[in-house]
Scaffold this motif. Structure first.
Motif, PDB file in Angstrom:
ATOM      1  N   SER A 116      92.458 -61.820  44.821  1.00 49.67           N
ATOM      2  CA  SER A 116      92.364 -62.516  43.531  1.00 49.67           C
ATOM      3  C   SER A 116      92.573 -61.581  42.346  1.00 49.67           C
ATOM      4  CB  SER A 116      91.000 -63.213  43.396  1.00 49.67           C
ATOM      5  OG  SER A 116      89.947 -62.285  43.581  1.00 49.67           O
ATOM      6  N   ALA A 117      92.198 -60.323  42.489  1.00 50.48           N
ATOM      7  CA  ALA A 117      92.360 -59.376  41.381  1.00 50.48           C
ATOM      8  C   ALA A 117      92.350 -57.950  41.900  1.00 50.48           C
ATOM      9  CB  ALA A 117      91.235 -59.557  40.362  1.00 50.48           C
ATOM     10  N   SER A 118      93.097 -57.079  41.224  1.00 48.19           N
ATOM     11  CA  SER A 118      93.073 -55.647  41.558  1.00 48.19           C
ATOM     12  C   SER A 118      93.275 -54.867  40.259  1.00 48.19           C
ATOM     13  CB  SER A 118      94.170 -55.294  42.575  1.00 48.19           C
ATOM     14  OG  SER A 118      95.416 -55.811  42.175  1.00 48.19           O
ATOM     15  N   VAL A 119      92.388 -53.898  40.028  1.00 50.27           N
ATOM     16  CA  VAL A 119      92.422 -53.119  38.789  1.00 50.27           C
ATOM     17  C   VAL A 119      92.470 -51.637  39.135  1.00 50.27           C
ATOM     18  CG1 VAL A 119      91.218 -52.586  36.635  1.00 50.27           C
ATOM     19  CG2 VAL A 119      91.087 -54.890  37.580  1.00 50.27           C
ATOM     20  N   VAL A 120      93.420 -50.921  38.521  1.00 50.72           N
ATOM     21  CA  VAL A 120      93.603 -49.490  38.790  1.00 50.72           C
ATOM     22  C   VAL A 120      92.874 -48.657  37.745  1.00 50.72           C
ATOM     23  CG1 VAL A 120      95.310 -47.625  38.849  1.00 50.72           C
ATOM     24  CG2 VAL A 120      95.822 -49.813  39.941  1.00 50.72           C
ATOM     25  N   ASN A 121      92.169 -47.615  38.192  1.00 51.12           N
ATOM     26  CA  ASN A 121      91.643 -46.581  37.304  1.00 51.12           C
ATOM     27  C   ASN A 121      92.545 -45.372  37.511  1.00 51.12           C
ATOM     28  OD1 ASN A 121      90.244 -44.304  36.253  1.00 51.12           O
ATOM     29  ND2 ASN A 121      88.321 -45.431  36.354  1.00 51.12           N
ATOM     30  N   PHE A 122      93.504 -45.175  36.585  1.00 54.85           N
ATOM     31  CA  PHE A 122      94.535 -44.158  36.770  1.00 54.85           C
ATOM     32  C   PHE A 122      93.930 -42.755  36.821  1.00 54.85           C
ATOM     33  CE2 PHE A 122      97.945 -41.332  35.217  1.00 54.85           C
ATOM     34  CZ  PHE A 122      98.909 -41.612  36.165  1.00 54.85           C
ATOM     35  N   GLY A 123      92.938 -42.491  35.948  1.00 55.78           N
ATOM     36  CA  GLY A 123      92.326 -41.159  35.904  1.00 55.78           C
ATOM     37  C   GLY A 123      91.657 -40.787  37.212  1.00 55.78           C
ATOM     38  N   LYS A 124      90.972 -41.735  37.849  1.00 59.64           N
ATOM     39  CA  LYS A 124      90.259 -41.461  39.091  1.00 59.64           C
ATOM     40  C   LYS A 124      91.099 -41.761  40.330  1.00 59.64           C
ATOM     41  CE  LYS A 124      85.718 -42.446  37.067  1.00 59.64           C
ATOM     42  NZ  LYS A 124      84.540 -43.331  37.092  1.00 59.64           N
ATOM     43  N   LYS A 125      92.311 -42.328  40.124  1.00 54.99           N
ATOM     44  CA  LYS A 125      93.217 -42.696  41.219  1.00 54.99           C
ATOM     45  C   LYS A 125      92.549 -43.676  42.187  1.00 54.99           C
ATOM     46  CE  LYS A 125      96.314 -38.765  41.002  1.00 54.99           C
ATOM     47  NZ  LYS A 125      97.198 -37.895  41.744  1.00 54.99           N
ATOM     48  N   THR A 126      91.899 -44.675  41.626  1.00 54.05           N
ATOM     49  CA  THR A 126      91.250 -45.686  42.463  1.00 54.05           C
ATOM     50  C   THR A 126      91.777 -47.071  42.112  1.00 54.05           C
ATOM     51  OG1 THR A 126      89.414 -45.987  40.893  1.00 54.05           O
ATOM     52  CG2 THR A 126      89.108 -44.359  42.653  1.00 54.05           C
ATOM     53  N   VAL A 127      91.659 -47.990  43.067  1.00 54.05           N
ATOM     54  CA  VAL A 127      91.972 -49.395  42.800  1.00 54.05           C
ATOM     55  C   VAL A 127      90.777 -50.226  43.275  1.00 54.05           C
ATOM     56  CG1 VAL A 127      93.225 -49.662  44.999  1.00 54.05           C
ATOM     57  CG2 VAL A 127      93.623 -51.283  43.141  1.00 54.05           C
ATOM     58  N   ARG A 128      90.323 -51.126  42.415  1.00 47.49           N
ATOM     59  CA  ARG A 128      89.182 -52.005  42.728  1.00 47.49           C
ATOM     60  C   ARG A 128      89.751 -53.386  43.034  1.00 47.49           C
ATOM     61  NH1 ARG A 128      84.991 -55.011  39.532  1.00 47.49           N
ATOM     62  NH2 ARG A 128      82.997 -54.743  40.608  1.00 47.49           N
ATOM     63  N   VAL A 129      89.539 -53.856  44.267  1.00 50.48           N
ATOM     64  CA  VAL A 129      90.189 -55.082  44.739  1.00 50.48           C
ATOM     65  C   VAL A 129      89.155 -56.165  45.044  1.00 50.48           C
ATOM     66  CG1 VAL A 129      91.819 -56.058  46.411  1.00 50.48           C
ATOM     67  CG2 VAL A 129      91.981 -53.636  45.788  1.00 50.48           C
ATOM     68  N   ASN A 130      89.386 -57.371  44.484  1.00 45.90           N
ATOM     69  CA  ASN A 130      88.604 -58.575  44.826  1.00 45.90           C
ATOM     70  C   ASN A 130      89.447 -59.415  45.782  1.00 45.90           C
ATOM     71  OD1 ASN A 130      87.445 -57.563  42.467  1.00 45.90           O
ATOM     72  ND2 ASN A 130      86.673 -59.540  41.842  1.00 45.90           N
ATOM     73  N   TYR A 131      88.877 -59.808  46.917  1.00 46.68           N
ATOM     74  CA  TYR A 131      89.660 -60.634  47.837  1.00 46.68           C
ATOM     75  C   TYR A 131      88.774 -61.647  48.549  1.00 46.68           C
ATOM     76  CZ  TYR A 131      87.938 -57.214  51.275  1.00 46.68           C
ATOM     77  OH  TYR A 131      87.134 -56.415  52.044  1.00 46.68           O
ATOM     78  N   ASP A 146      79.613 -64.777  50.541  1.00 52.15           N
ATOM     79  CA  ASP A 146      80.188 -65.677  51.545  1.00 52.15           C
ATOM     80  C   ASP A 146      81.710 -65.643  51.560  1.00 52.15           C
ATOM     81  OD1 ASP A 146      77.660 -66.379  52.171  1.00 52.15           O
ATOM     82  OD2 ASP A 146      77.628 -68.189  50.947  1.00 52.15           O
ATOM     83  N   LYS A 147      82.304 -65.681  50.376  1.00 52.35           N
ATOM     84  CA  LYS A 147      83.763 -65.773  50.301  1.00 52.35           C
ATOM     85  C   LYS A 147      84.423 -64.542  49.686  1.00 52.35           C
ATOM     86  CE  LYS A 147      83.827 -70.829  49.770  1.00 52.35           C
ATOM     87  NZ  LYS A 147      84.235 -71.941  48.881  1.00 52.35           N
ATOM     88  N   THR A 148      83.693 -63.840  48.833  1.00 53.83           N
ATOM     89  CA  THR A 148      84.308 -62.751  48.063  1.00 53.83           C
ATOM     90  C   THR A 148      83.801 -61.382  48.500  1.00 53.83           C
ATOM     91  OG1 THR A 148      84.456 -64.227  46.156  1.00 53.83           O
ATOM     92  CG2 THR A 148      84.709 -61.875  45.738  1.00 53.83           C
ATOM     93  N   GLN A 149      84.730 -60.448  48.657  1.00 49.42           N
ATOM     94  CA  GLN A 149      84.374 -59.049  48.888  1.00 49.42           C
ATOM     95  C   GLN A 149      85.083 -58.210  47.832  1.00 49.42           C
ATOM     96  OE1 GLN A 149      85.342 -58.054  52.990  1.00 49.42           O
ATOM     97  NE2 GLN A 149      83.462 -58.997  53.763  1.00 49.42           N
ATOM     98  N   ILE A 150      84.399 -57.156  47.377  1.00 54.82           N
ATOM     99  CA  ILE A 150      84.980 -56.238  46.391  1.00 54.82           C
ATOM    100  C   ILE A 150      84.842 -54.818  46.932  1.00 54.82           C
ATOM    101  CG2 ILE A 150      84.858 -55.354  44.031  1.00 54.82           C
ATOM    102  CD1 ILE A 150      83.659 -57.988  43.158  1.00 54.82           C
ATOM    103  N   VAL A 151      85.947 -54.065  46.858  1.00 56.65           N
ATOM    104  CA  VAL A 151      85.920 -52.682  47.336  1.00 56.65           C
ATOM    105  C   VAL A 151      86.720 -51.811  46.364  1.00 56.65           C
ATOM    106  CG1 VAL A 151      87.987 -52.898  48.787  1.00 56.65           C
ATOM    107  CG2 VAL A 151      86.231 -51.215  49.388  1.00 56.65           C
ATOM    108  N   THR A 152      86.273 -50.574  46.186  1.00 53.21           N
ATOM    109  CA  THR A 152      87.026 -49.605  45.390  1.00 53.21           C
ATOM    110  C   THR A 152      87.553 -48.541  46.342  1.00 53.21           C
ATOM    111  OG1 THR A 152      85.670 -49.987  43.424  1.00 53.21           O
ATOM    112  CG2 THR A 152      86.904 -47.929  43.512  1.00 53.21           C
TER     113      THR A 152
END
Length: 791
Positions: free
Chosen positions: A113-128, A81-87
């Motif tokens: 609310s949060a964002s975490v980087v995976n440097f090896g895979k060059k991805t960022v996982r974002v909660n919003y 309802d309120k939270t979406q997460i995408v990489t």
């Protein structure tokens, strides 16, 4: 007027004439990014690295396809309802500044609310928060600060990795150049005085120089970039001596052909880079193989209950779940797949996924996402997608549940590498200075050979390859370990604590007898329906014993950890659990494990459990007693004390009537006294104790005991092999230490020949990756031998 560079991205800003805050920018895009960072107090981004940004691209209209809900849904990892997460894959991620700004996106927009980087895979996982922010807005925000995501609708899928082939290209070019330079060098090797060769000698030398250019400026650029960034951060990494060796060889060789002194060392130079890249390629392939084994073949077998078309219940493993299956999710169970709620009162805790601890209520027809935990009795769901096991593994490895354990060998490797590099540079300078006075013609060869031959790469590889291979072997033998540091911790334990019910007892073989007033059909139906909701080992055993009764949907269900279950249906209520919980005060105390029942506040009777202990229990404890303090912490009464005393070694400590918080305090107390504790429980009532212990292992039968609190999951059929797994962990530490010794011996011998001028740089370049490969082979063979002993 001197040339100006863009303060944000470092490009030429001489002609743009864009000045803001006394700083030059190449375009309005870079100026806008700087303004955004300034307004949000994020200008320390530029302190981490000079001109770290990328010029933002114009994306107006480019991402209009993200207005389509179906497309967005296919890209999202989680959508409530309120939270979406995408990489998202961000190609521009390249340094510590990138990580810093991408992990501070919440300062640019409060909806994140949060964002975490995976440097090896060059991805960022974002909660919003999706109520006032969208995926399209996120993509535009990232693009506006120079980190445009790569989204291809043709091949983009959640978690799909983009293959980086740059190492293969570099290896191919280096190999091509090396072969041609060696071919052009043959006349020089054999000192052939033939007329035409003498005529074209200079042409050959300049051709060799031409071939060396892509080798130095493209194939070896990673070593230069790594060395530069390390030095800029006041760190001496292992790429410093390699970059220095390549530079010295190239400059000396170029000087020789420019001043017609000789042919130079272009063959050694190209050979050096080629063999370094070949070693790197081999290491990468081997590590990818181990990762593949870990990621796709060694999943813990979480069981789930499937409701068949006939209405029967059967336990299946999660990877056997198919789209359209009907599943039963019990109280405190994790939802392993995306699904639709069909029946029951769903109250879902998504804290494992989002970090938010507030549970959300769902109605029939609502979509439920993998990773949620059911908190209000059992529910029935229809499966939408087959299981994403990588997602469950990701959930299990979530940093929220890590106990910040130190990875000792990582710290040791980093410390050795740093000191090694300093020592290496010192030896290279001293040895070169010596040979400049004794035989100047050997000085350059000595300097280069020393820098190349002595390399702590082999030391750096020992721990990850040993632990990685052992993780794979453990997984095949049904012992599923969260990460490498758990193996290290397991090798150090000196105290082992066991829960009793469901851990050292086998639930399927338990005998049960009922004493008390006969239950009516309605009461039996309510009892079975209540037990159906619970995942407790005693509940599961009793549920399978009861006759087939119609199952009713409960109006209210509450499970009190360590006490019992309270449930209601229409006007009837039931309590199942300990005697005090159901309101029964007996004058005589029973010494057996019992589950008491009361309906509508009237005591009915008790089910007495006669425990059947796991096969090989006595033998396991006798093998463990030599090296460890053994403890049984049970929530049951002391009824089994006499049996356990006969069954287990004399020094085993037995504690009964232990609440979950008592177990936790017991472990804390012993850790404060210096104990390294291994806790083995059923993963449900013992979650706190498992999390507190140095290593927590959950025993799994055919039910879902998945808990991010534990460090490993052991299949119940392998319980009697526990000591073998601990011994294997200790063997892994010995293998790593022997790898360090072998690497030290190799480096000492190599340095001797290099310092005494008996080692050519190209031979050193061949031996250097061979040393790394030999360590990989040594650790793999040794861990495979350890694995054979486990079977």
């Amino acid at each position: 007027m001197g040339a100006k560079t863009c303060f944000h991205c470092g490009l030429d800003a001489t002609s743009s004439e864009i000045i803001f805050d006394n700083k030059s920018f190449c375009c309005n895009g870079c100026k806008t990014v700087y303004e955004i960072f300034s307004a949000n107090d994020l200008t320390c981004y530029y302190d981490l690295q000079q001109a770290p940004g990328a010029t933002p691209k114009e994306v107006e209209g480019k991402y209009n396809f993200l207005d389509n809900e179906k497309i967005v849904e296919s890209l999202l990892e989680f959508n409530d309802d309120k939270t979406q997460i995408v990489t998202l894959y961000i190609p521009h991620i390249h340094c510590s500044s990138c990580i810093w700004i991408l992990e501070n996106l919440n300062k640019l927009n409060a909806s994140i609310s949060a964002s975490v980087v995976n440097f090896g895979k060059k991805t960022v996982r974002v909660n919003y928060n999706s109520e006032n922010f969208s995926l399209k807005a996120l993509v535009r925000l990232l693009s506006s600060i120079g980190y445009e995501p790569f989204i291809s609708l043709d091949d983009y899928s959640v978690g799909k990795k983009n293959v980086d082939r740059s190492l293969i290209y570099k290896l191919g070019i280096a190999g091509f150049a090396f072969g041609n330079i060696m071919f052009l060098s043959f006349p020089e090797y054999f000192e052939v005085g033939e007329y035409w060769l003498e005529q074209f000698k200079h042409t050959f030398r300049w051709l060799m120089f031409t071939f060396s250019l892509p080798v130095v400026f493209y194939c070896s650029q990673d070593y230069f970039i790594s060395a530069y960034k390390g030095l800029k951060s006041n760190l001496l990494n292992i790429d410093v001596p390699i970059a220095l060796g390549v530079t010295v060889l190239f400059l000396r060789s170029t000087a020789e052909i420019v001043f017609d002194i000789g042919t130079g060392f272009f063959d050694s130079l190209s050979g050096l880079v080629f063999f370094l890249l070949l070693g790197k390629f081999f290491q990468q392939k081997t590590y990818n193989f181990l990762s593949f084994e870990r990621d796709y073949k060694s999943y813990f077998p979480i069981g789930i209950t499937k409701i068949t078309s006939e209405g029967n219940e059967e336990s299946i493993q999660v990877y056997d779940i198919k789209k359209g299956d009907r599943l039963l999710i019990r109280n405190e169970e994790l939802i392993p797949v995306d699904c639709i709620l069909i029946k029951g009162n769903a109250r879902i805790d998504y804290s494992f996924v989002t970090g938010e601890s507030d549970a959300v209520s769902k109605q029939s027809g609502d979509k439920l996402f993998a990773g949620g935990k059911q908190l209000n009795g059992s529910i029935e769901v229809d499966v939408l997608n087959t299981v994403e096991q990588s997602y469950l593994t990701q959930l299990w490895s979530n940093d929220v549940f890590n106990k910040n354990k130190e990875d000792g060998f990582t710290n040791l490797t980093n410390a050795i590498s740093k000191k090694f590099t300093i020592t290496l540079l010192t030896i290279a300078v001293v040895a070169t200075s010596y040979w400049l006075f004794i035989d100047a013609s050997k000085a350059l060869n000595v300097f280069t050979a020393v820098l190349i031959i002595a390399c702590p790469c082999a030391i750096a590889l020992a721990a990850p390859f040993t632990f990685g291979n052992l993780l794979r072997i453990f997984g095949k033998l049904k012992f599923y370990v969260k990460n490498a540091s758990v193996i290290e911790q397991l090798a150090a334990i000196n105290t082992i604590i066991f829960d009793k019910t469901g851990t050292i007892t086998a639930n399927k073989e338990t005998a049960i007898a009922y004493e008390g007033t006969k239950l009516s059909e309605a009461e039996e139906m309510l009892l079975k329906s209540s037990l159906r909701n619970s995942n407790h080992p005693l509940s599961r055993s009793l549920y399978t014993l009861l006759e087939d009764n119609a199952i009713v949907t409960l109006d209210d269900y509450q499970e009190h950890v360590g006490k019992g279950i309270a449930a209601k249906h229409n006007t009837n209520s039931i309590k199942i659990g300990s005697a005090p919980f159901v309101g029964y005060a007996s004058e005589t105390t029973t010494l057996n494990t019992a589950v008491h029942v009361s309906t509508n506040n009237q005591y009915k009777g008790k089910f007495t459990f006669y425990n059947k202990y796991r096969k090989g229990l006595s033998k396991l404890f006798n093998s463990l007693k030599k090296d460890y303090d053994l403890v049984i912490l049970s929530g049951d009464n002391a009824g089994e004390k006499e049996n356990l005393t006969k069954l287990l070694p004399a020094k085993t400590k037995l504690f009964f009537n232990q609440k979950p918080e008592d177990k936790l305090e017991y472990i804390k107390h012993h850790q404060d006294s210096g104990a390294k504790v291994l806790m083995i429980g059923d993963g449900l009532n013992d979650a706190g104790a498992l999390a507190q212990s140095n290593v927590g292992i959950a025993i799994s039968e055919d039910v879902n005991v998945f808990s991010p609190a534990c460090d490993a999951i052991l299949d119940a059929s392998k319980f009697n092999k526990l000591n073998n797994f601990i011994k294997a962990s200790k063997s892994a530490i010995s293998i790593i230490k022997w790898s360090f010794v072998l690497s030290f011996i190799y480096n000492t011998i190599g340095l001797y020949f290099a310092v005494t001028g008996q080692l050519a740089p190209v031979v050193a370049a061949i031996l250097m990756p061979l040393s790394s490969i030999s360590i990989v082979v040594f650790t793999t063979v040794c861990t495979n031998l350890v694995g054979r002993k486990l079977k």
